[in-house]
Write an enzyme that holds these catalytic residues in place. Structure first.
Site, PDB file in Angstrom:
ATOM      1  N   HIS A 225       0.853  -1.191   0.000  1.00  9.77           N
ATOM      2  CA  HIS A 225       0.000   0.000   0.000  1.00  9.77           C
ATOM      3  C   HIS A 225       0.884   1.234   0.000  1.00  9.77           C
ATOM      4  CE1 HIS A 225      -3.066   2.891   1.335  1.00  9.77           C
ATOM      5  NE2 HIS A 225      -3.917   2.032   0.830  1.00  9.77           N
TER       6      HIS A 225
ATOM      7  N   ASP B  53      -7.860  -4.887  -0.283  1.00 10.66           N
ATOM      8  CA  ASP B  53      -8.316  -5.702  -1.408  1.00 10.66           C
ATOM      9  C   ASP B  53      -8.040  -7.191  -1.226  1.00 10.66           C
ATOM     10  OD1 ASP B  53      -9.353  -3.656  -2.982  1.00 10.66           O
ATOM     11  OD2 ASP B  53      -7.347  -3.053  -3.591  1.00 10.66           O
TER      12      ASP B  53
HETATM   13  N1  ACO Z   1       4.254  -8.013  -4.091  1.00 11.61           N
HETATM   14  C1  ACO Z   1       5.593  -8.116  -4.138  1.00 11.61           C
HETATM   15  N2  ACO Z   1       6.421  -7.063  -4.025  1.00 11.61           N
HETATM   16  C2  ACO Z   1       5.874  -5.865  -3.848  1.00 11.61           C
HETATM   17  C3  ACO Z   1       4.474  -5.681  -3.778  1.00 11.61           C
HETATM   18  C4  ACO Z   1       3.663  -6.827  -3.909  1.00 11.61           C
HETATM   19  N3  ACO Z   1       2.315  -6.731  -3.869  1.00 11.61           N
HETATM   20  N4  ACO Z   1       4.199  -4.369  -3.614  1.00 11.61           N
HETATM   21  C5  ACO Z   1       5.386  -3.745  -3.574  1.00 11.61           C
HETATM   22  N5  ACO Z   1       6.400  -4.641  -3.729  1.00 11.61           N
HETATM   23  C6  ACO Z   1       7.837  -4.353  -3.723  1.00 11.61           C
HETATM   24  C7  ACO Z   1       8.279  -3.774  -5.049  1.00 11.61           C
HETATM   25  O1  ACO Z   1       8.641  -4.781  -5.960  1.00 11.61           O
HETATM   26  C8  ACO Z   1       9.452  -2.913  -4.606  1.00 11.61           C
HETATM   27  O2  ACO Z   1      10.535  -3.769  -4.358  1.00 11.61           O
HETATM   28  P1  ACO Z   1      12.051  -3.267  -4.596  1.00 11.61           P
HETATM   29  O3  ACO Z   1      12.239  -2.105  -3.670  1.00 11.61           O
HETATM   30  O4  ACO Z   1      12.870  -4.439  -4.240  1.00 11.61           O
HETATM   31  O5  ACO Z   1      12.119  -2.873  -6.041  1.00 11.61           O
HETATM   32  C9  ACO Z   1       8.991  -2.379  -3.257  1.00 11.61           C
HETATM   33  O6  ACO Z   1       8.060  -3.330  -2.751  1.00 11.61           O
HETATM   34  C10 ACO Z   1       8.326  -1.008  -3.322  1.00 11.61           C
HETATM   35  O7  ACO Z   1       7.326  -1.040  -4.343  1.00 11.61           O
HETATM   36  P2  ACO Z   1       6.573   0.256  -4.891  1.00 11.61           P
HETATM   37  O8  ACO Z   1       5.763  -0.083  -6.097  1.00 11.61           O
HETATM   38  O9  ACO Z   1       7.546   1.383  -5.018  1.00 11.61           O
HETATM   39  O10 ACO Z   1       5.641   0.597  -3.659  1.00 11.61           O
HETATM   40  P3  ACO Z   1       4.383   1.508  -3.670  1.00 11.61           P
HETATM   41  O11 ACO Z   1       4.160   1.907  -2.272  1.00 11.61           O
HETATM   42  O12 ACO Z   1       4.477   2.580  -4.680  1.00 11.61           O
HETATM   43  O13 ACO Z   1       3.269   0.464  -4.177  1.00 11.61           O
HETATM   44  C11 ACO Z   1       1.250  -0.605  -4.593  1.00 11.61           C
HETATM   45  C12 ACO Z   1       2.018   0.359  -3.671  1.00 11.61           C
HETATM   46  C13 ACO Z   1       1.110  -0.002  -5.992  1.00 11.61           C
HETATM   47  C14 ACO Z   1      -0.155  -0.779  -4.003  1.00 11.61           C
HETATM   48  C15 ACO Z   1       2.002  -1.954  -4.668  1.00 11.61           C
HETATM   49  O14 ACO Z   1       2.205  -2.451  -3.378  1.00 11.61           O
HETATM   50  C16 ACO Z   1       1.293  -3.005  -5.542  1.00 11.61           C
HETATM   51  O15 ACO Z   1       1.436  -2.976  -6.765  1.00 11.61           O
HETATM   52  N6  ACO Z   1       0.505  -3.922  -4.914  1.00 11.61           N
HETATM   53  C17 ACO Z   1      -0.217  -4.947  -5.638  1.00 11.61           C
HETATM   54  C18 ACO Z   1      -1.538  -4.386  -6.160  1.00 11.61           C
HETATM   55  C19 ACO Z   1      -2.531  -4.086  -5.062  1.00 11.61           C
HETATM   56  O16 ACO Z   1      -2.792  -4.897  -4.192  1.00 11.61           O
HETATM   57  N7  ACO Z   1      -3.144  -2.868  -5.127  1.00 11.61           N
HETATM   58  C20 ACO Z   1      -4.158  -2.420  -4.170  1.00 11.61           C
HETATM   59  C21 ACO Z   1      -3.676  -1.257  -3.365  1.00 11.61           C
HETATM   60  S1  ACO Z   1      -4.835  -0.813  -2.103  1.00 11.61           S
HETATM   61  C22 ACO Z   1      -6.028   0.126  -2.872  1.00 11.61           C
HETATM   62  O17 ACO Z   1      -5.853   0.675  -3.909  1.00 11.61           O
HETATM   63  C23 ACO Z   1      -7.389   0.214  -2.255  1.00 11.61           C
END
Ligand code: ACO
Length: 348
Positions: A230, A284
């Site tokens: 998140h 979610d």
């Molecule tokens: N699974 C595995 N790795 C993850 C996940 C995940 N779900 N989410 C983040 N990471 C990792 C990334 O690969 C990254 O790793 P690195 O630093 O080694 O490269 C690190 O965590 C940071 O990731 P970012 O994308 O920069 O984090 P951000 O805070 O921007 O992302 C997001 C948030 C977009 C929600 C992300 O966690 C994601 O894509 N999750 C999966 C989709 C999801 O569940 N979305 C619902 C969000 S809640 C809502 O909208 C109501």
């Protein structure tokens, strides 16, 4: 542990002791309602539980394979077109919140070749939603699960769709246009679509025994675990914690226990691996299982989200308009300045 408050009240208390109607009142009016105020809101919800013939006709004729968020967006736009009353903005918000479940359930039934189910004035807002969708009155577990799910989606500070609503409102456009912008932003898979993706992932895994392999392979391939992570929470999302209990209860009642067992295992292993980076289940993660068990097709999940979030969107708009300022972010141009104009024939 992640924290979330609505108007100062912890989400844990609201989901334990309140109903959707009460929390909607809280968000719109800024205080929890007394009995009379709650009764008035419930009556307004019932009174406004109707859509025009032209919108019903549109729902009958629209393509059956249309994206439900497109259908909802267009129907809300049509409600705005037909609403020529001057009226109080809060009354319009209540009316719209009451109509959205009708649009969703009519569309869902009509595209499946089923007759529409008329609203039942004896039922609460969320019970009526399930009744109109499924054609039978919900059990106690179903209606409480729906109540809690709807409460958890009402608001979440300055998320993308709420911001989109405010940008439109700040131009002094109308409430319906703001909500259309909110629906448009929520439609995107990065915002309103992750619950369906999380459900799909549990279905793909198929059995509890496959969880570890599935997660390891996905992470090795640089893919994400859906329903994890998140932008704001770097801890376990309180909404996921609350929904987990309801996901357990509803899957037991609906005979989907295996789906919950898979999710629980993904939760456990995912937290062990990703928790070190501050990545935990978000709202979610369990919402997909819950909504599916309540009878919603996965492509309807974002519309259910919208049916609840419309309360937050409209409350934010009302608050913003009290001291409105046109939202106009500054953009930084990084290109070349003073380029020499070349006429059409001389360009390469
Ligand atoms: N699974 C595995 N790795 C993850 C996940 C995940 N779900 N989410 C983040 N990471 C990792 C990334 O690969 C990254 O790793 P690195 O630093 O080694 O490269 C690190 O965590 C940071 O990731 P970012 O994308 O920069 O984090 P951000 O805070 O921007 O992302 C997001 C948030 C977009 C929600 C992300 O966690 C994601 O894509 N999750 C999966 C989709 C999801 O569940 N979305 C619902 C969000 S809640 C809502 O909208 C109501």
């Amino acid at each position: 542990m992640g924290r979330l408050y609505y108007r100062g009240y912890p989400i844990y208390d609201l989901t334990e002791f309140s109903t959707f109607d009460e929390v909607a009142y809280l968000i719109w009016f800024g205080k929890l309602p007394n009995r009379k105020e709650l009764q008035d809101l419930k009556e307004k919800f019932v009174e406004e539980r109707k859509i025009s013939d032209s919108i019903t006709d549109y729902l009958r004729k629209v393509r059956k394979d249309a994206n439900p968020m497109d259908v909802l967006r267009t129907a809300v736009s049509q409600i705005g077109l037909e609403d020529t009353r001057p009226g109080d903005i809060r009354e319009k918000a209540i009316s719209l919140a009451s109509k959205i479940p009708i649009i969703i359930s009519y569309f869902s039934r009509l595209r499946d070749g089923k007759d529409i189910v008329e609203p039942d004035p004896s039922l609460s807002h969320v019970e009526n939603f399930l009744y109109m969708l499924n054609g039978n009155k919900p059990s106690q577990v179903e209606s409480r699960t729906m109540d809690v799910t709807m409460i958890l989606h009402i608001d979440h500070e300055m998320n993308a769709s709420t911001f989109a609503c405010l940008v439109v409102a700040s131009t002094l456009s109308d409430l319906y246009s703001s909500v259309v912008a909110g629906i448009s932003a929520l439609k995107g898979p990065l915002h309103g679509g992750a619950n369906a993706e999380a459900l799909k992932q549990f279905m793909e895994i198929g059995s509890k025994e496959n969880v570890t392999d599935y997660i390891m392979k996905r992470l090795e391939n640089g893919q994400r675990i859906m329903g994890f992570g998140h932008r704001i929470y770097k801890t376990y999302d309180p909404r996921a914690r609350i929904l987990k209990d309801y996901a357990k209860k509803i899957t037991e009642e609906r005979g989907n226990k295996e789906l919950f067992a898979i999710a629980e295992k993904v939760d456990e292993i995912g937290c062990k691996i990703l928790g070190k980076k501050g990545i935990y289940p978000n709202v979610d993660f369990y919402a997909g299982i819950v909504l599916y068990s309540l009878g919603f097709n996965p492509d309807l999940f974002p519309t259910v989200f919208a049916s609840s979030r419309v309360v937050g969107w409209t409350a934010h708009v009302m608050e913003y308009l009290k001291d409105n300022k046109l939202i106009r972010p500054k953009a930084i141009y990084r290109g070349e300045i003073g380029r020499k104009y070349i006429d059409l024939d001389s360009r390469e």
